[in-house]
Design a protein around this motif. Sequence first.
Motif, PDB file in Angstrom:
ATOM      1  N   LEU A 177       2.748   1.685  -3.656  1.00  0.00           N
ATOM      2  CA  LEU A 177       1.479   2.655  -4.482  1.00  0.00           C
ATOM      3  C   LEU A 177       1.751   4.052  -3.843  1.00  0.00           C
ATOM      4  CD1 LEU A 177      -0.201   1.748  -6.794  1.00  0.00           C
ATOM      5  CD2 LEU A 177      -1.383   1.506  -4.727  1.00  0.00           C
ATOM      6  N   GLY A 178       1.365   3.995  -2.849  1.00  0.00           N
ATOM      7  CA  GLY A 178       1.309   5.991  -3.160  1.00  0.00           C
ATOM      8  C   GLY A 178       2.041   6.288  -3.063  1.00  0.00           C
ATOM      9  N   ASN A 229       0.924  -1.136  -0.245  1.00  0.00           N
ATOM     10  CA  ASN A 229      -0.309   0.031  -0.024  1.00  0.00           C
ATOM     11  C   ASN A 229       0.513   1.315  -0.368  1.00  0.00           C
ATOM     12  OD1 ASN A 229      -2.505  -1.868   0.067  1.00  0.00           O
ATOM     13  ND2 ASN A 229      -2.256  -1.461   2.542  1.00  0.00           N
ATOM     14  N   ALA A 230       1.490   1.438   1.101  1.00  0.00           N
ATOM     15  CA  ALA A 230       2.575   2.698   1.169  1.00  0.00           C
ATOM     16  C   ALA A 230       3.273   3.074  -0.825  1.00  0.00           C
ATOM     17  CB  ALA A 230       3.849   2.206   1.807  1.00  0.00           C
TER      18      ALA A 230
END
Lengths: 192, 600
Positions: free
Chosen positions: A18-19, A15-16
């Motif tokens: 991707l951000g 997730n991180a």
Amino acid sequence: MGEALAAQPNKRLTNAELGMFVLLASFTMLFSTLLLSYLLIRARQSVWPPIGTEPLGKQLSTLSTLVVVLSSGAMHFSVKYFGEGLRKSARHYWNAGLALGLVFVGLQVMFLRQMWDQGLRVAKGPFASINYTLIIVHGLHVIVAFLPLLWISRKLANPSLSPTSESPKLTSWFWHFLGLVWVLTYLLLVWY
Amino acid sequence: MSTIDTTHNNHDAHHGQGLFSHHDDHLHPEPTSFWTKYVFSYDHKVIAKQFLIFGLFWGFVGALMSVMIRWCLAMPGQPFPLIGNLLFPSSNGVIPPDFYNALFTMHGTIMIFFALTPIIIGFLGNYSIPLMIGARDMLFPWLNMASFWVSVASGALLMYSIFVPMGPSAVGWTSYPTLAHSQWSNGPGHSLWLVSLFLAGTASIMGAVNYISTIIRLRAPGMRWRDLPLTLWGLFLTSILNALFLPVLTAGLLLLLIDREFGTTFFLAASISEAGTQGDPILYQHLFWIFGHPEVYIVILPAWGLVSDFLSFFSRKPAFGYKATAISMTAISILSAVVYGHHMFTTGLSPLLTSAFTTLTLLISIPSGIFFLNWLGTLWRGSIHFTVPMLFAMGMVFTFGLGGLTGLHLAAVSTNLLLHNTYFVVGHFHLTMAASSLLASYGAIYFYFPKMYGRMMNTRLGQIHFWASFLPIVYIFMMMMVAGYAGMHRRIYNPYEYNYLQHLLRLNQYIGIAVAIAFSAQLVFVYNYFVSRKKGSVSGPNPWYLGTLEWTIPSPAPYYNFDKIPTVYNGPHEFSHPKVTDRDFIRQDEYIEGISHKNG
């Protein structure tokens, strides 16, 4: 179109990550625009650099480019060792990368000083304006990046930092990105 | 809240432990203090309300400015009523010409960046995304909070710029050099404007990172891309455009700021540069419109998505051509990046470029036509419920249709050259991006009000609000196009100094009356909003009888949203299925043999 999450067990990015990927895409557009502006401003001039103006010095800028590449390399190995649980090596490489980053900033300041001594002034024509702008805007991003670099350096000394923490990797991504931007800027400003 | 189940029903058993663990990362503790609950909140719903209040406040300021602009054009030389003497004592209450320039500059800036963007993206995105995809919050709650507070800082700076010596920015919202250069636009007002927009852009990029990541990663198990409500398609595409094109504007603003503050001449031609150095004012226009044209779609895409959903929801029919609508919106997003040149036909672009930009711009009418047709297909033989959100949605369809059709005249270089910088352009883009986004925003507020507060807004007042807004809006912008066709320039203090425009006074007075009616109608909305929060009828969890995930949880939504992360088995528009006889909708999270897909 992709399938649902249930059909995507093998995620390539966390997730991180991707951000950070999206954020870097944004920064890419920012620096691309500035570099494109450089090319367009330059294309309007009949002579570049203007008659009577020395081209940008190659020695200092080449040295600072090498330093930023080395700094990026040190960060890469730091993240690698961190992933392997070699916390001490990770910390040493991280701090080396950080120190090289500081050297890079020092060299950039000397580079700017050299331009000043050449008689280049920010408001004296597009050659000086765009060169100062690109170097300083990049440098400001580097200086801001020191905040997370220092924070991670401190964290790496703390045993409570989780071995699965993504902070070193994500910070290094941003650092690599800034290094890459400088290499492109250097090639355009000094060699093109 | 010990009852919250973080094991996601039986999904881990199906798909392996930890596969969906990312959902749990976003269950932050329940806020307890005033500061963490209402001010520096991580909760996407609270942040949505903050964006809503922020946008409504600035919307009021921007609307008041438009009333003042129209007063100048309807009653030239007359003191502005009520507050004129207070604001302009030196001119006996008459709005002076330089302040008129500031008015249209700030009106455009405020409405785009500080009213529409916070509401249609900040409010709608924050409120709907986690609830519609079955998540407990955004992927990066801290970033979400920071995005709002950077917006507040940006707004505060813009407000401050109004009161600095020599006044606020007065060069038009496009901020074109040469006029925007410090030699022609003195004082700190415009530099503050530039920094303010720089911060607003930063806030929007922070939001975009969150929206994109959240929609990709936090969709409930089983929710395929084709199960996403179209609202989220719009918000997703908008976020991509924001993330990619706002930095282009930022770079342009940065170079302009350096021009103003450090004496460089990136955007000044040699003939007017004090140093005699060669810059290029047209370069700024390129940078501005590379962002500026996608910006049109940035504020309209969420509205398209929302209206696509509303038409289905309140016609009690599946959205006609769901996939075609989503693909069309995606195609338009891509095309939006390569059509900006039609804003610059008068700058002397080469005929090859003007032909290319004309063709590419006209190409947009194909995907636009497809989803417009889909909207009509959705309505066709539907069981239409004229709820207040549906009224606003249909109003938006009408205004967007008018705005879109009149856009053809501006896409084609031959007519564009004649209409450039006239009120025709003002009428066109107001119908397309302003009125359409505004109507959709109101629809969103009426729609989500029960989920936010557990009560319904008053329907009768909502209907009055709609008709008293919609009819004047259509009139105002249609008549602006008529004025523009008659040759009225868009940024002119007193058009009647020109003989050929004197006959437009009566028309502008009628527009002024319509503006006054539309402005007054917003007071009905404000009254309805605040009174209904306390006295509206209790809504229950699903007052609109819909199947999307946000309507499966209580109203108002609890801070954790879902006590169990739902599994999605159906699309968002499953209505009137013959196999379901006890109601006319199917929830996205219920499994019905023979209807639902099995991805969950």
